[in-house]
Design a protein around this motif. Sequence first.
Motif, PDB file in Angstrom:
ATOM      1  N   ARG A 136     -28.576 -20.757 -24.471  1.00 42.94           N
ATOM      2  CA  ARG A 136     -27.301 -20.221 -24.552  1.00 42.94           C
ATOM      3  C   ARG A 136     -26.626 -20.995 -25.513  1.00 42.94           C
ATOM      4  O   ARG A 136     -27.076 -21.854 -26.301  1.00 42.94           O
ATOM      5  CB  ARG A 136     -26.600 -20.628 -23.135  1.00 42.94           C
ATOM      6  CG  ARG A 136     -26.569 -21.932 -22.947  1.00 42.94           C
ATOM      7  CD  ARG A 136     -25.998 -22.220 -21.532  1.00 42.94           C
ATOM      8  NE  ARG A 136     -27.002 -21.802 -20.638  1.00 42.94           N
ATOM      9  CZ  ARG A 136     -28.042 -22.770 -19.969  1.00 42.94           C
ATOM     10  NH1 ARG A 136     -28.121 -23.872 -20.603  1.00 42.94           N
ATOM     11  NH2 ARG A 136     -29.213 -22.275 -19.238  1.00 42.94           N
ATOM     12  N   LEU A 148     -22.583 -17.575 -24.259  1.00 38.21           N
ATOM     13  CA  LEU A 148     -23.575 -16.378 -24.700  1.00 38.21           C
ATOM     14  C   LEU A 148     -24.922 -16.833 -24.206  1.00 38.21           C
ATOM     15  O   LEU A 148     -25.662 -17.503 -25.251  1.00 38.21           O
ATOM     16  CB  LEU A 148     -23.146 -16.093 -26.049  1.00 38.21           C
ATOM     17  CG  LEU A 148     -24.018 -14.696 -26.433  1.00 38.21           C
ATOM     18  CD1 LEU A 148     -23.619 -13.399 -25.449  1.00 38.21           C
ATOM     19  CD2 LEU A 148     -23.913 -14.492 -27.978  1.00 38.21           C
ATOM     20  N   ASP A 152     -29.289 -12.160 -24.340  1.00 38.24           N
ATOM     21  CA  ASP A 152     -28.271 -11.317 -24.930  1.00 38.24           C
ATOM     22  C   ASP A 152     -28.259 -11.063 -26.351  1.00 38.24           C
ATOM     23  O   ASP A 152     -27.556 -10.039 -26.687  1.00 38.24           O
ATOM     24  CB  ASP A 152     -26.949 -11.427 -24.128  1.00 38.24           C
ATOM     25  CG  ASP A 152     -26.883 -11.171 -22.539  1.00 38.24           C
ATOM     26  OD1 ASP A 152     -27.836 -10.801 -21.964  1.00 38.24           O
ATOM     27  OD2 ASP A 152     -25.971 -11.458 -22.182  1.00 38.24           O
ATOM     28  N   ASP A 167     -24.771  -9.103 -30.025  1.00 37.69           N
ATOM     29  CA  ASP A 167     -25.287  -8.895 -28.770  1.00 37.69           C
ATOM     30  C   ASP A 167     -26.160  -7.496 -28.436  1.00 37.69           C
ATOM     31  O   ASP A 167     -26.227  -6.706 -29.270  1.00 37.69           O
ATOM     32  CB  ASP A 167     -24.639  -9.479 -27.518  1.00 37.69           C
ATOM     33  CG  ASP A 167     -23.227  -8.305 -27.477  1.00 37.69           C
ATOM     34  OD1 ASP A 167     -23.431  -7.198 -27.838  1.00 37.69           O
ATOM     35  OD2 ASP A 167     -22.283  -8.422 -26.814  1.00 37.69           O
ATOM     36  N   HIS A 173     -20.039 -12.132 -32.095  1.00 33.18           N
ATOM     37  CA  HIS A 173     -19.439 -13.439 -31.320  1.00 33.18           C
ATOM     38  C   HIS A 173     -19.761 -14.396 -32.250  1.00 33.18           C
ATOM     39  O   HIS A 173     -20.647 -14.482 -32.833  1.00 33.18           O
ATOM     40  CB  HIS A 173     -20.364 -13.679 -29.805  1.00 33.18           C
ATOM     41  CG  HIS A 173     -20.417 -12.517 -29.069  1.00 33.18           C
ATOM     42  ND1 HIS A 173     -19.198 -12.374 -28.201  1.00 33.18           N
ATOM     43  CD2 HIS A 173     -20.994 -11.718 -28.917  1.00 33.18           C
ATOM     44  CE1 HIS A 173     -19.549 -11.181 -27.401  1.00 33.18           C
ATOM     45  NE2 HIS A 173     -20.698 -10.740 -27.764  1.00 33.18           N
TER      46      HIS A 173
END
Length: 244
Positions: A136, A148, A152, A167, A173
């Motif tokens: 992550r 996140l 993903d 993603d 992001h």
Amino acid sequence: MRVLIVEDEPLAAEKLVDYLRRWRPEARVMAHLTHVQQVVDFLSGTTRLDLIFADIELSDGRIFSALEALDLPCPVIFTTSYSQYWPEAFQSQGVEYLLKPFSYKRFCQAMTNLEQLKEKLAAPFAPLASGGFRQRFMLRKSQAQEVLPVTDIRCFRASGGVVVACDRNGEHHILVESSLSLIEPQLDPEQFFRLNRSDLVHIAVIKRIEPYGKESLAVITDVLEEPLITSRNRTASFRRWLDR
């Protein structure tokens, strides 16, 4: 230590080699180049490097024109008689800026700073001791922290000291991390590939590839409107990665 020297002044090049030998006798000078086009040709190859010493003003132009077009394999220490280029230098993987004429003491300071920087960056971002990969990433938010999952993420893109993760829904992001070079070794190499200095892509997002110029490929994805372009020195390894 494998070193590339870019310097069109013979005496300056000799001095630099002498300093390098005194600092680390086992260092290997892989090439001594004097022109911008030579730099482009050499760095488009597969020679492994640990450090580049580069003058800025060469007889056929400024070195930045070459470095901007390449996926640099290592840090750069700039050596120059001009003080005004330091902002551009540190946007081109520059880690030190040596103003000529510089002493052996100043050279040693630059090399010590480089080694300390490598140690600080390597420690917190080394591959996981368990042999696993990053699960992550933390996102850069103004008032809260969000997570996140790597599952993903379909691609990473770097620009201006910021890394953005895209993603599976095509949303972008901003990550806390600011360097693809630090992120890359934490990812599963069976799933992610570094296409160039700015783009790292997941295998699941690739729709097709097309020729792009003589030595590059255009990678069309299902989350970005524009294609991603492989750097010339990564095209062959990208083809091999796809064929696994």
